[in-house]
Motif scaffolding. Structure first.
Motif, PDB file in Angstrom:
ATOM      1  N   VAL A 143      -0.457  -6.593  -7.931  1.00 22.45           N
ATOM      2  CA  VAL A 143       0.516  -6.844  -6.866  1.00 22.45           C
ATOM      3  C   VAL A 143       1.935  -6.841  -7.426  1.00 22.45           C
ATOM      4  O   VAL A 143       2.857  -6.302  -6.807  1.00 22.45           O
ATOM      5  CB  VAL A 143       0.207  -8.181  -6.167  1.00 22.45           C
ATOM      6  CG1 VAL A 143       1.392  -8.668  -5.340  1.00 22.45           C
ATOM      7  CG2 VAL A 143      -1.016  -8.019  -5.269  1.00 22.45           C
TER       8      VAL A 143
ATOM      9  N   HIS B 102       3.169  -3.403  -7.654  1.00 22.07           N
ATOM     10  CA  HIS B 102       3.384  -2.705  -6.377  1.00 22.07           C
ATOM     11  C   HIS B 102       4.203  -3.526  -5.379  1.00 22.07           C
ATOM     12  O   HIS B 102       4.235  -3.209  -4.193  1.00 22.07           O
ATOM     13  CB  HIS B 102       2.032  -2.367  -5.750  1.00 22.07           C
ATOM     14  CG  HIS B 102       1.219  -1.390  -6.549  1.00 22.07           C
ATOM     15  ND1 HIS B 102       1.666  -0.131  -6.867  1.00 22.07           N
ATOM     16  CD2 HIS B 102      -0.017  -1.503  -7.110  1.00 22.07           C
ATOM     17  CE1 HIS B 102       0.737   0.509  -7.573  1.00 22.07           C
ATOM     18  NE2 HIS B 102      -0.281  -0.310  -7.741  1.00 22.07           N
ATOM     19  N   LYS B 103       4.906  -4.548  -5.844  1.00 27.00           N
ATOM     20  CA  LYS B 103       5.575  -5.472  -4.930  1.00 27.00           C
ATOM     21  C   LYS B 103       6.583  -4.783  -4.027  1.00 27.00           C
ATOM     22  O   LYS B 103       6.754  -5.169  -2.865  1.00 27.00           O
ATOM     23  CB  LYS B 103       6.265  -6.583  -5.725  1.00 27.00           C
ATOM     24  CG  LYS B 103       7.318  -6.107  -6.733  1.00 27.00           C
ATOM     25  CD  LYS B 103       7.831  -7.258  -7.571  1.00 27.00           C
ATOM     26  CE  LYS B 103       8.912  -6.837  -8.557  1.00 27.00           C
ATOM     27  NZ  LYS B 103       8.400  -5.894  -9.599  1.00 27.00           N
TER      28      LYS B 103
ATOM     29  N   PHE C   8       5.107  -3.444  -0.795  1.00 25.32           N
ATOM     30  CA  PHE C   8       4.875  -4.483   0.212  1.00 25.32           C
ATOM     31  C   PHE C   8       6.177  -4.836   0.919  1.00 25.32           C
ATOM     32  O   PHE C   8       6.198  -5.063   2.131  1.00 25.32           O
ATOM     33  CB  PHE C   8       4.263  -5.727  -0.440  1.00 25.32           C
ATOM     34  CG  PHE C   8       2.827  -5.584  -0.821  1.00 25.32           C
ATOM     35  CD1 PHE C   8       1.824  -5.839   0.100  1.00 25.32           C
ATOM     36  CD2 PHE C   8       2.462  -5.182  -2.095  1.00 25.32           C
ATOM     37  CE1 PHE C   8       0.479  -5.706  -0.241  1.00 25.32           C
ATOM     38  CE2 PHE C   8       1.132  -5.035  -2.445  1.00 25.32           C
ATOM     39  CZ  PHE C   8       0.139  -5.297  -1.518  1.00 25.32           C
TER      40      PHE C   8
ATOM     41  N   ILE D 254       3.811 -11.666  -0.055  1.00 27.65           N
ATOM     42  CA  ILE D 254       4.141 -10.954  -1.295  1.00 27.65           C
ATOM     43  C   ILE D 254       5.615 -10.566  -1.306  1.00 27.65           C
ATOM     44  O   ILE D 254       6.323 -10.762  -2.311  1.00 27.65           O
ATOM     45  CB  ILE D 254       3.239  -9.716  -1.453  1.00 27.65           C
ATOM     46  CG1 ILE D 254       1.801 -10.152  -1.750  1.00 27.65           C
ATOM     47  CG2 ILE D 254       3.768  -8.800  -2.564  1.00 27.65           C
ATOM     48  CD1 ILE D 254       0.786  -9.035  -1.616  1.00 27.65           C
TER      49      ILE D 254
ATOM     50  N   SER E 247      -4.953 -10.695   5.286  1.00 26.06           N
ATOM     51  CA  SER E 247      -4.213  -9.793   4.411  1.00 26.06           C
ATOM     52  C   SER E 247      -2.874  -9.388   5.022  1.00 26.06           C
ATOM     53  O   SER E 247      -1.928  -9.082   4.285  1.00 26.06           O
ATOM     54  CB  SER E 247      -5.043  -8.541   4.103  1.00 26.06           C
ATOM     55  OG  SER E 247      -5.204  -7.727   5.257  1.00 26.06           O
TER      56      SER E 247
ATOM     57  N   VAL F 287      -4.039 -13.336  -4.976  1.00 26.65           N
ATOM     58  CA  VAL F 287      -2.823 -13.037  -5.725  1.00 26.65           C
ATOM     59  C   VAL F 287      -2.405 -14.254  -6.546  1.00 26.65           C
ATOM     60  O   VAL F 287      -1.834 -14.124  -7.629  1.00 26.65           O
ATOM     61  CB  VAL F 287      -1.686 -12.613  -4.775  1.00 26.65           C
ATOM     62  CG1 VAL F 287      -0.401 -12.327  -5.548  1.00 26.65           C
ATOM     63  CG2 VAL F 287      -2.102 -11.402  -3.959  1.00 26.65           C
TER      64      VAL F 287
END
Length: 326
Positions: free
Chosen positions: A79, A82-83, A86, A16, A9, A62
């Protein structure tokens, strides 16, 4: 989560952020499928590296990869939402977290003892502002009982807030203030590209200790997003807020938006961004006040709370609408 899942992860987080910057997330969202060789050719990307990026995304559900074809995986939509968080973590604060073993030692905590990428943080924060804070921000603007002719944005980052204000108030002029020269250069370029270069100027300075500037004298609306915690600890915050009243003598409204330290949320249940935000600032030695802490400083600093707007994500985020006390 397994140990291998935990390990993978970390790589997926960087993937990401890279997929966002290269346009892969947007293409998957728009088209539903992506061809790796074609995508790399169109964007002048190193194909083996991009295949590695998609492998990392696949490891975290993803994306799903079959040969040259990539489609969205079960976590893709979340994802995509919420990119920017990251990106903030892996690109903007990557050097800080990689230096954690050194930073935690007291002998190393002097001078400029940590590094972050200010331009990358500004890039991520523009998206975070747009996605998370803007609905509350526009409600606060709609509640104004005046039309500002001049505005200022503290911690302006890459200039997104100023462009929004120009869109909302077609005749407005103003100034962006930021401590990071790289962010200001990005803001100047962004504002210029939006055709607003003649309406906004920029000042490199520390919002915590601004000196009087003729550009500040006419400002009626002051905004500050995602950096209010830099005013703390408490005594410093009170002094900084008092100083802002002096530096902007004609301000009618101050919109202060930020994320507070969460309370009563177990570490294993902390939502996206919260753990990274709080840990990063612990490493930097920056106080993150709680909502209760914030509520206790305004009157002492000479500001009256007109309203407070809650922001759902990140957790315990807010916008205070303040006016100077007479």
């Amino acid at each position: 989560m397994s140990v291998s899942g935990l390990f993978n992860s970390v790589v997926a987080g960087y993937a990401i952020a890279t997929a966002w910057e290269t346009g892969a997330l947007d293409e998957l969202s728009a088209r539903g499928r992506l061809d790796i060789p074609s995508f790399c050719s169109r964007n002048d990307l190193h194909q083996p590296s991009i295949r590695g990026m998609f492998a990392a995304l696949a490891s975290a559900s993803v994306a799903e990869v079959s040969g040259d074809s990539v489609v969205a995986g079960p976590l893709f939509s979340e994802v995509l939402e919420h990119k920017a968080f990251f990106h903030w973590l892996t690109i903007g604060c990557g050097s800080l977290f990689s230096d954690m073993p050194r930073v935690v030692r007291n002998d190393n905590r002097s001078g400029e003892f940590y590094r972050r990428d200010a331009a990358a943080i500004a890039y991520a924060c523009r998206e975070i502002n747009a996605q998370c804070f803007d609905p509350a921000f526009f409600r606060a603007l709609s509640a104004l009982d005046f039309t500002p002719a001049a505005v200022a944005d503290l911690g302006c980052g890459s200039g997104g807030r100023l462009v929004q204000l120009a869109s909302r108030f077609p005749d407005v002029q103003g100034v962006g203030v930021d401590i990071a020269g790289d962010a200001l250069r990005a803001a100047e370029k962004f504002v210029h590209n939006e055709g607003l270069g003649d309406r906004f100027s920029f000042v490199e300075g520390d919002a915590r200790s601004l000196v009087d500037d003729p550009q500040f004298a006419s400002v009626e609306l002051l905004t500050c997003f995602m950096m209010g915690h830099d005013f703390w600890p408490r005594a410093d915050c009170v002094e900084s807020l008092r100083r802002l009243r002096q530096a902007f003598p004609n301000v009618h409204r101050f919109l202060l938006g930020d994320t507070a330290r969460t309370q009563n949320i177990p570490d294993v249940d902390k939502p996206v961004f919260t753990l990274a935000f709080e840990t990063a600032h612990d490493l930097m030695g920056v106080t993150i006040p709680t909502l209760d802490d914030w509520a206790g400083v305004f009157a002492e600093a000479g500001w009256r709370v007109v309203d407070m707007y809650t922001v759902d994500t990140p957790a315990d985020s807010f916008i205070y609408a303040l006016e100077p006390m007479s």
